[in-house]
Design a protein around this motif. Structure first.
Motif, short mmCIF file in Angstrom:
data_model
loop_
_atom_site.label_atom_id
_atom_site.label_comp_id
_atom_site.label_asym_id
_atom_site.label_seq_id
_atom_site.Cartn_x
_atom_site.Cartn_y
_atom_site.Cartn_z
N ILE A 168 0.55 -1.29 0.07
CA ILE A 168 0.13 0.29 -0.20
C ILE A 168 1.38 1.29 0.07
O ILE A 168 1.66 1.08 0.94
CB ILE A 168 -1.01 0.26 1.20
N VAL A 169 1.13 2.05 -0.61
CA VAL A 169 1.47 3.17 -0.73
C VAL A 169 0.05 4.71 -1.04
O VAL A 169 -0.70 4.77 -1.40
CB VAL A 169 2.61 3.23 -2.96
N VAL A 170 0.31 5.48 -0.02
CA VAL A 170 -0.42 6.48 0.38
C VAL A 170 0.70 7.52 0.18
O VAL A 170 1.31 8.06 1.14
CB VAL A 170 -1.23 7.04 1.69
N PHE A 171 0.76 8.58 -0.72
CA PHE A 171 0.98 10.08 -0.92
C PHE A 171 0.26 11.06 -0.31
O PHE A 171 -0.48 11.55 -0.70
CB PHE A 171 1.06 10.74 -2.35
N GLY A 172 0.08 10.57 1.04
CA GLY A 172 -0.50 11.52 2.23
C GLY A 172 0.08 11.16 3.82
O GLY A 172 1.02 10.65 3.34
N THR A 173 -1.40 11.77 4.52
CA THR A 173 -1.24 11.12 5.71
C THR A 173 -1.77 9.67 6.00
O THR A 173 -3.04 9.83 4.99
CB THR A 173 -0.83 12.10 6.83
N LEU A 174 -1.28 9.25 6.71
CA LEU A 174 -2.10 7.68 6.68
C LEU A 174 -3.12 7.57 8.02
O LEU A 174 -2.52 7.91 8.63
CB LEU A 174 -1.84 6.33 6.49
N ARG A 175 -3.73 7.96 8.43
CA ARG A 175 -4.55 8.13 10.05
C ARG A 175 -5.53 7.36 9.89
O ARG A 175 -6.48 7.21 11.06
CB ARG A 175 -5.45 9.75 9.65
N GLY A 176 -6.46 6.25 8.54
CA GLY A 176 -7.04 5.38 8.97
C GLY A 176 -6.58 3.94 9.29
O GLY A 176 -5.88 3.77 10.00
N VAL A 177 -7.46 2.76 8.44
CA VAL A 177 -7.05 1.57 8.42
C VAL A 177 -5.99 1.60 7.50
O VAL A 177 -7.56 1.46 6.73
CB VAL A 177 -7.97 0.43 9.32
N ALA A 178 -4.88 0.61 7.61
CA ALA A 178 -4.43 0.08 6.29
C ALA A 178 -4.02 -1.79 6.62
O ALA A 178 -3.70 -1.96 7.54
CB ALA A 178 -3.45 1.05 6.18
N HIS A 179 -4.63 -1.91 5.44
CA HIS A 179 -3.91 -3.65 5.74
C HIS A 179 -3.76 -4.39 4.38
O HIS A 179 -4.31 -4.51 3.03
CB HIS A 179 -5.17 -4.92 6.15
N ALA A 180 -2.48 -4.21 4.12
CA ALA A 180 -1.03 -4.84 3.54
C ALA A 180 -1.35 -6.64 3.82
O ALA A 180 -0.86 -6.93 4.35
CB ALA A 180 -0.14 -3.36 2.56
N GLY A 181 -0.88 -6.99 1.82
CA GLY A 181 -0.43 -8.35 2.50
C GLY A 181 -1.51 -8.98 2.97
O GLY A 181 -1.41 -10.25 3.31
N ALA A 182 -3.12 -8.44 2.63
CA ALA A 182 -4.32 -9.03 2.84
C ALA A 182 -4.36 -10.55 2.37
O ALA A 182 -4.98 -11.94 3.23
CB ALA A 182 -4.99 -8.66 2.56
N GLN A 183 -4.25 -11.02 1.68
CA GLN A 183 -3.60 -12.70 1.38
C GLN A 183 -2.88 -13.84 2.17
O GLN A 183 -2.20 -14.81 1.56
CB GLN A 183 -2.70 -12.26 -0.17
N GLY A 184 -1.90 -12.93 3.29
CA GLY A 184 -1.05 -14.01 3.85
C GLY A 184 0.57 -13.30 3.50
O GLY A 184 1.47 -13.67 4.06
N ASP A 185 0.92 -12.59 2.88
CA ASP A 185 2.45 -11.89 2.36
C ASP A 185 2.92 -11.18 3.23
O ASP A 185 2.58 -10.16 3.60
CB ASP A 185 2.20 -11.29 0.76
N ARG A 186 3.37 -11.60 4.32
CA ARG A 186 3.79 -10.64 5.67
C ARG A 186 5.30 -9.78 5.33
O ARG A 186 5.68 -9.48 5.23
CB ARG A 186 4.41 -11.55 6.35
#
Length: 235
Positions: A168-186
């Motif tokens: 996940i790439v956010v060109f700004g400020t991340l203040r919410g909920v973010a879930h990367a690697g949702a298929q199990g990729d650590r």
């Protein structure tokens, strides 16, 4: 080759089959690089006029503002076109999409990859599917999912949720909920200019933000898995 790279030289320019290759010294401050580059281009304007240049940053951390400054100088001083930016593979998705925003082709890989011809798709398994690009701020109540990488060109406000199988790439400020690697990729990462989330998730791991205010990063922050914990590193 115009010059040989040492700690003293701010850059080296070599001939490349796709044009000229500008290799920037990782230890030289940007103002010194720009000053020396302007002098070189103006002195040899007839030689470089209307040519194409590849910017090699394998020795230097990627910074979108630096790329923009070098690009503008080359165009102004000698009408040189910045055709491509080359960065090391550890710069990952942030570097690739930052360069994309500048309208410049970017090639990922180690310096060895340049010789072996390794491609971006070999380095990143999520390249098989194109990234989802959202060109707006994600407001409260928004939920966005991507089967590959997810790029947000704006902020992610509290109450918004973004999910991706890859980075996940956010060109700004991340203040919410973010879930990367949702298929199990650590190995997935979360990149943002500022990370101040309600919750971070990478694969099966969950992290909550620490209490209190933290210093803002110089350029960006990355959340990644180290051991069995999600850690945020500032750059």
């Amino acid at each position: 080759m115009l010059g040989r790279m040492t700690d003293e030289l701010p850059f080296v320019i070599k001939a490349d089959r796709e044009g000229f290759l500008l290799i920037v010294n990782g230890k030289t401050p940007l103002p010194h690089v720009l000053e020396a580059l302007r002098t070189k281009l103006e002195e040899s304007k007839a030689f470089f006029q209307k040519s194409k240049m590849i910017l090699d940053l394998h020795q230097r951390p990627f910074d979108p503002e630096e790329v923009g400054a070098v690009r503008a100088l080359m165009e102004q001083a000698a009408g040189v076109e910045l055709a491509e930016v080359r960065v090391s593979c550890e710069d990952g998705a942030f570097s690739r999409w930052a360069a994309g925003l500048l309208g410049v082709k970017i090639r990922l890989g180690t310096e060895r990859d340049k010789d072996t011809g390794a491609s971006d798709s070999q380095a990143n398994p999520h390249d098989a599917s194109p990234p989802l690009v959202v060109r707006q701020t994600c407001r409260s109540g928004t939920r966005i999912e991507s089967p590959a990488e997810l790029v947000i060109l704006g902020d992610v406000n509290p109450g918004a949720e973004i999910i991706a199988s890859g980075d996940i790439v956010v060109f700004g400020t991340l203040r919410g909920v973010a879930h990367a690697g949702a298929q199990g990729d650590r190995e997935a990462r979360i990149w943002a200019l500022h990370i101040e989330p309600q919750q971070l998730r990478i694969a099966d791991l969950v992290a909550l933000p620490p209490r209190g205010r933290k210093p803002k990063p110089k350029r960006y922050e990355v959340a990644e898995v180290k051991g069995d914990l999600i850690q945020v590193v500032s750059y």
